[in-house]
Design a protein around this motif. Sequence first.
Motif, PDB file in Angstrom:
ATOM      1  N   GLY A  49       0.824  -1.199   0.000  1.00 46.18           N
ATOM      2  CA  GLY A  49       0.000   0.000   0.000  1.00 46.18           C
ATOM      3  C   GLY A  49       0.856   1.246   0.000  1.00 46.18           C
ATOM      4  O   GLY A  49       2.076   1.176   0.174  1.00 46.18           O
ATOM      5  N   TYR A  59      -3.761   4.026  -0.944  1.00 41.44           N
ATOM      6  CA  TYR A  59      -4.084   2.949  -1.891  1.00 41.44           C
ATOM      7  C   TYR A  59      -3.538   1.643  -1.344  1.00 41.44           C
ATOM      8  O   TYR A  59      -2.415   1.591  -0.844  1.00 41.44           O
ATOM      9  N   TYR A  60      -4.362   0.582  -1.448  1.00 40.73           N
ATOM     10  CA  TYR A  60      -3.974  -0.718  -0.916  1.00 40.73           C
ATOM     11  C   TYR A  60      -4.003  -1.782  -2.013  1.00 40.73           C
ATOM     12  O   TYR A  60      -4.841  -1.743  -2.921  1.00 40.73           O
ATOM     13  N   ASP A  62      -5.057  -5.396  -3.249  1.00 41.21           N
ATOM     14  CA  ASP A  62      -6.322  -6.082  -2.992  1.00 41.21           C
ATOM     15  C   ASP A  62      -6.223  -7.074  -1.845  1.00 41.21           C
ATOM     16  O   ASP A  62      -7.183  -7.232  -1.076  1.00 41.21           O
ATOM     17  N   LYS A  65      -6.798  -5.264   1.602  1.00 49.81           N
ATOM     18  CA  LYS A  65      -7.926  -4.364   1.822  1.00 49.81           C
ATOM     19  C   LYS A  65      -8.838  -4.887   2.928  1.00 49.81           C
ATOM     20  O   LYS A  65      -9.191  -6.053   2.968  1.00 49.81           O
TER      21      LYS A  65
END
Length: 124
Positions: A49, A59-60, A62, A65
């Motif tokens: 991330g 932003y991570y 997937d 998350k």
Amino acid sequence: QVQLAESGGGLVQAGGSLRLSCAASGRTSERYTMGWFRQAPGKEREFVGGITRSGSRIYYADFVKGRFTIARDNAKNTVYLQMNSLKPEDTAVYYCAARDVITIATKEYEYDYWGQGTQVTVSS
């Protein structure tokens, strides 16, 4: 130039939590977009991330998350990676990285500075 140092790694049972810290020294860290990566044994380093300079955008990958959270405290020149609901497959060396560009990047080569890494081991 900025120097980065990760801390907070360790051994934890599956389902547990850890918080990693990345302390920056040298030039003020607030000008840098920060990223977290990890590398498991026998695997390539992968993006976890990233967070922009102000922290306004995060932003991570997937696969983290809903479990991992990135935050930063520019007054302390520190970026954090809170990891919850850890799984054995999260076992890896975790690295923080910095880039002097406003946007978050997901590739290793897009980052200019790296820490030495901290080991995270999740037992089943």
